[in-house]
Design a protein around this motif. Structure first.
Motif, short mmCIF file in Angstrom:
data_model
loop_
_atom_site.label_atom_id
_atom_site.label_comp_id
_atom_site.label_asym_id
_atom_site.label_seq_id
_atom_site.Cartn_x
_atom_site.Cartn_y
_atom_site.Cartn_z
N ASP A 117 0.85 -1.19 0.00
CA ASP A 117 0.00 0.00 0.00
C ASP A 117 0.88 1.24 0.00
OD1 ASP A 117 -1.68 2.17 1.78
OD2 ASP A 117 -3.00 0.92 0.57
N ALA A 118 0.33 2.36 -0.48
CA ALA A 118 1.09 3.61 -0.52
C ALA A 118 1.53 4.03 0.88
CB ALA A 118 0.25 4.71 -1.16
N LEU A 119 0.75 3.66 1.90
CA LEU A 119 1.10 4.02 3.27
C LEU A 119 2.23 3.18 3.83
CD1 LEU A 119 -2.50 4.54 4.75
CD2 LEU A 119 -0.94 6.26 3.82
N ASP A 120 2.64 2.15 3.09
CA ASP A 120 3.76 1.31 3.52
C ASP A 120 5.10 2.00 3.33
OD1 ASP A 120 1.87 -0.60 4.05
OD2 ASP A 120 2.31 -1.83 2.29
N PHE A 121 5.09 3.20 2.75
CA PHE A 121 6.33 3.90 2.42
C PHE A 121 6.41 5.23 3.14
CE2 PHE A 121 5.47 1.05 -1.06
CZ PHE A 121 6.71 0.57 -1.43
N SER A 122 7.63 5.67 3.36
CA SER A 122 7.89 6.98 3.94
C SER A 122 8.92 7.71 3.08
CB SER A 122 8.43 6.85 5.37
OG SER A 122 8.78 8.13 5.89
N PRO A 123 8.51 8.88 2.51
CA PRO A 123 7.17 9.47 2.49
C PRO A 123 6.18 8.52 1.80
CG PRO A 123 8.84 10.98 1.63
CD PRO A 123 9.48 9.65 1.73
N ASN A 124 4.88 8.80 1.94
CA ASN A 124 3.87 7.95 1.30
C ASN A 124 4.10 7.90 -0.20
OD1 ASN A 124 2.73 7.62 3.80
ND2 ASN A 124 1.03 9.01 3.46
N LEU A 125 3.98 6.72 -0.75
CA LEU A 125 4.23 6.53 -2.18
C LEU A 125 3.21 7.32 -2.99
CD1 LEU A 125 6.20 4.83 -3.91
CD2 LEU A 125 4.37 3.17 -4.15
N ASP A 126 3.69 7.99 -4.04
CA ASP A 126 2.79 8.77 -4.88
C ASP A 126 1.82 7.84 -5.61
OD1 ASP A 126 2.05 10.37 -7.52
OD2 ASP A 126 2.76 11.82 -6.06
N ALA A 127 0.61 8.33 -5.82
CA ALA A 127 -0.46 7.49 -6.37
C ALA A 127 -0.19 7.05 -7.80
CB ALA A 127 -1.79 8.24 -6.30
N VAL A 128 0.67 7.76 -8.54
CA VAL A 128 0.90 7.41 -9.94
C VAL A 128 1.87 6.24 -10.11
CG1 VAL A 128 0.41 9.75 -10.73
CG2 VAL A 128 2.76 9.11 -10.17
N ILE A 129 2.54 5.83 -9.04
CA ILE A 129 3.45 4.69 -9.12
C ILE A 129 2.64 3.41 -8.96
CG2 ILE A 129 5.41 3.52 -8.04
CD1 ILE A 129 6.54 6.18 -7.31
N PRO A 130 2.74 2.47 -9.91
CA PRO A 130 1.90 1.27 -9.87
C PRO A 130 2.26 0.36 -8.70
CG PRO A 130 3.55 1.09 -11.60
CD PRO A 130 3.64 2.49 -11.09
N LEU A 131 1.23 -0.06 -7.95
CA LEU A 131 1.42 -0.93 -6.81
C LEU A 131 1.22 -2.40 -7.13
CD1 LEU A 131 -0.49 1.20 -4.14
CD2 LEU A 131 1.96 0.78 -4.18
N THR A 132 0.66 -2.68 -8.31
CA THR A 132 0.33 -4.06 -8.67
C THR A 132 1.58 -4.94 -8.67
OG1 THR A 132 -1.46 -3.24 -10.08
CG2 THR A 132 -0.78 -5.53 -10.37
N GLU A 133 1.50 -6.05 -7.96
CA GLU A 133 2.58 -7.05 -7.89
C GLU A 133 3.88 -6.49 -7.31
OE1 GLU A 133 2.29 -10.24 -8.40
OE2 GLU A 133 0.21 -10.06 -9.04
N MET A 134 3.82 -5.36 -6.61
CA MET A 134 5.03 -4.83 -6.01
C MET A 134 5.48 -5.71 -4.86
SD MET A 134 5.81 -0.96 -4.57
CE MET A 134 5.43 -0.21 -6.16
N VAL A 135 6.79 -5.92 -4.73
CA VAL A 135 7.36 -6.80 -3.71
C VAL A 135 7.49 -6.05 -2.39
CG1 VAL A 135 9.40 -8.14 -3.07
CG2 VAL A 135 8.56 -8.19 -5.42
N GLU A 136 7.06 -6.69 -1.31
CA GLU A 136 7.18 -6.08 0.01
C GLU A 136 8.65 -5.94 0.42
OE1 GLU A 136 4.96 -8.13 2.94
OE2 GLU A 136 3.03 -7.89 1.94
N GLY A 137 8.93 -4.86 1.11
CA GLY A 137 10.26 -4.66 1.67
C GLY A 137 11.20 -3.83 0.84
N SER A 138 10.93 -3.65 -0.45
CA SER A 138 11.85 -2.93 -1.32
C SER A 138 11.50 -1.45 -1.40
CB SER A 138 11.81 -3.53 -2.73
OG SER A 138 12.45 -4.78 -2.75
N ASP A 139 12.55 -0.63 -1.54
CA ASP A 139 12.38 0.81 -1.69
C ASP A 139 12.05 1.16 -3.13
OD1 ASP A 139 13.08 0.92 0.96
OD2 ASP A 139 15.15 1.55 0.58
#
Length: 362
Positions: A117-139
Motif C-alpha cells: 500500500d502507498a502508506l507502507d512507504f515513507s514518504p507515502n508513495l505517490d499514487a501514480v506509481i503502480p502498486l500491482t505485484e510490487m514486492v514487500e520490503g523494497s524501496d
C-alpha cells in the motif's frame, strides 16, 4: 631339455574363479563410484558457476542502467541552477516536478495485512506509481532528467513570452505531446508540445483542456506564458521522469522494473529480490557526503542529496542439487544481516554500488 609339468603350472586355463570375479567387480565399482563422484561434483560446480555468472551479469547490467540514470539525475540542459525551472504544466506534481532531480520512498510497512500500500512507504508513495505485484520490503527510487540526445535550438527569437509557436532547428527530434524544457543557460521553462506544424517547422504549446492521467496529451499546459522571451540559440530538450521498483513479473519472479507516466512499467532485470536505497546528504554545503540516510531522512530537503547508494539482492533459479539457503543478508550497509529470505535451494548474492550525482556536485 625336457621340462616336467606340474599340476600347478601346466593345467589348461579355463576362466576366472568366483573370488577373482568378485574382486574385479569390487575394484570396478570403486573406480565407477569415483568417476561418478567426479562427474557429479563437476556438474554441481558447473551449475553453481553458471548461476553465479548470471547473477554477476544481471548485477552489472542493473547497476549500469541505474547508475547511468542517477549520474544524469537533475540534469536540465545548460540550465543548472537548482530550483530555477518555471513549470507551465497543469500538473506540476511528482512526475513533472523537475526542480527535484532525485527522490525516493523507504519501505516501512506493512501497514495493511494484504499487499503493498502507498502508506507502507515513507514518504507515502505517490499514487501514480503502480502498486500491482510490487514486492514487500523494497524501496522505490525516482529520478528526473533530460532524455539522451542532442538539444534542438530555437531559430527565431520569441516576440513575446507567450508566443504559441516556436521555430526550431530540427523538429524531427521533438514530437507532439512531448514534455520539453527551453533554456538559455540562465532561465528554463517546462511546457508540453501540443502540435507540430511541418510546413513551418514549428511546434506549438496551446493551453487549456482537461486531459486525464493516462491520456497521450496529459497533463497539458496551464498557460502560454513561458516567463521569458527566449532568443535565438535557446535549447529545447525532452524531459523524463522514471521510477525504479521491484515487482513480480508475469512468471512470478521478482524483477527490477522502471516505470514512467507514459509507458507504464517495463521489466529491466529478472531475479532482483530486494532493493534498498541510501542517500548521501551534504548538510554543510561542501559538496561532500556527510551521512547516508533513508528516504525518510532525505525527504526534508532532496536538494542536499549528492550521492545514492544502491543495494540489490539477486536470486538464481531453484537448483535441486544446491544446498538450502539459510543465510541472512545485510541490505542496509550497517553490518547487520537483517534480511532473512525464504529457505530454499537458490543462490543469492548482494551487490552494492554508490553513484555521485554529477549535477549536484558540479
Amino acid at each position: 631339455m625336457k621340462v616336467l609339468c606340474t599340476k600347478f603350472c601346466c593345467q589348461n586355463q579355463r576362466g576366472l574363479s568366483l573370488i577373482e570375479l568378485l574382486v574385479s567387480l569390487a575394484i570396478s565399482l570403486v573406480i565407477l563410484g569415483g568417476v561418478y563422484q567426479v562427474f557429479v561434483g563437476s556438474n554441481k560446480s558447473y551449475r553453481a558457476n553458471e548461476q553465479f555468472a548470471r547473477l554477476q551479469e544481471s548485477a552489472r547490467f542493473a547497476t549500469d542502467i541505474i547508475g547511468r540514470d542517477l549520474r544524469m539525475a537533475g540534469y536540465t540542459g545548460c540550465s543548472r541552477i537548482p530550483g530555477s525551472v518555471v513549470n507551465t504544466l497543469q500538473d506540476t506534481s511528482f512526475f513533472f516536478n523537475f526542480n527535484v532531480g532525485t527522490q525516493g520512498f523507504e519501505y516501512i510497512g506493512p501497514v495493511a495485512p494484504a499487499g503493498v500500500d502507498a502508506l507502507d512507504f515513507s514518504p507515502n508513495l505517490d499514487a501514480v506509481i503502480p502498486l500491482t505485484e510490487m514486492v514487500e520490503g523494497s524501496d522505490v527510487l525516482t529520478f528526473r532528467r533530460v532524455e539522451a540526445g542532442d538539444p534542438v535550438l530555437l531559430e527565431t527569437a520569441m516576440a513575446t513570452s507567450s508566443d504559441a509557436a516556436l521555430d526550431l532547428s530540427d523538429t524531427d527530434l521533438i514530437n507532439e505531446d512531448d514534455i520539453v524544457m527551453i533554456s538559455d543557460c540562465l532561465d528554463a521553462t517546462v511546457f508540453q508540445v501540443t502540435d507540430y506544424v511541418s510546413a513551418s517547422d514549428t511546434v506549438q504549446h496551446a493551453s487549456g483542456g482537461t486531459p486525464t492521467f493516462g491520456d497521450a496529451d496529459y497533463p497539458g499546459n496551464a498557460t502560454l506564458d513561458l516567463g521569458k522571451q527566449f532568443q535565438i540559440g535557446a535549447e529545447i530538450v525532452k524531459m523524463t521522469t522514471m521510477s525504479y521498483l521491484i515487482r513480480n513479473n508475469p512468471a512470478g519472479a521478482p524483477s527490477l522494473y522502471r516505470a514512467d507516466y507514459n509507458t507504464g512499467s517495463t521489466e529491466i532485470v529478472e531475479g532482483v529480490e530486494q532493493m534498498q536505497i541510501r542517500y548521501g546528504i551534504d548538510t554543510n554545503g561542501d559538496r561532500q557526503v556527510d551521512s547516508y540516510v533513508t528516504a525518510t531522512g532525505a525527504s526534508a530537503d532532496w536538494g542536499q542529496v549528492v550521492a545514492v547508494r544502491v543495494v540489490l539482492l539477486f536470486q538464481s533459479e531453484i537448483n535441486p542439487r544446491a544446498p538450502i539457503d539459510t543465510a541472512t543478508y545485510d541490505l542496509n550497509g550497517d553490518g547487520v544481516n537483517e534480511y532473512d529470505p525464504v529457505n530454499e535451494r537458490r543462490m543469492r548474492r548482494v551487490f552494492k554500488a554508490t553513484f555521485a550525482l554529477r549535477n549536484r556536485l558540479s
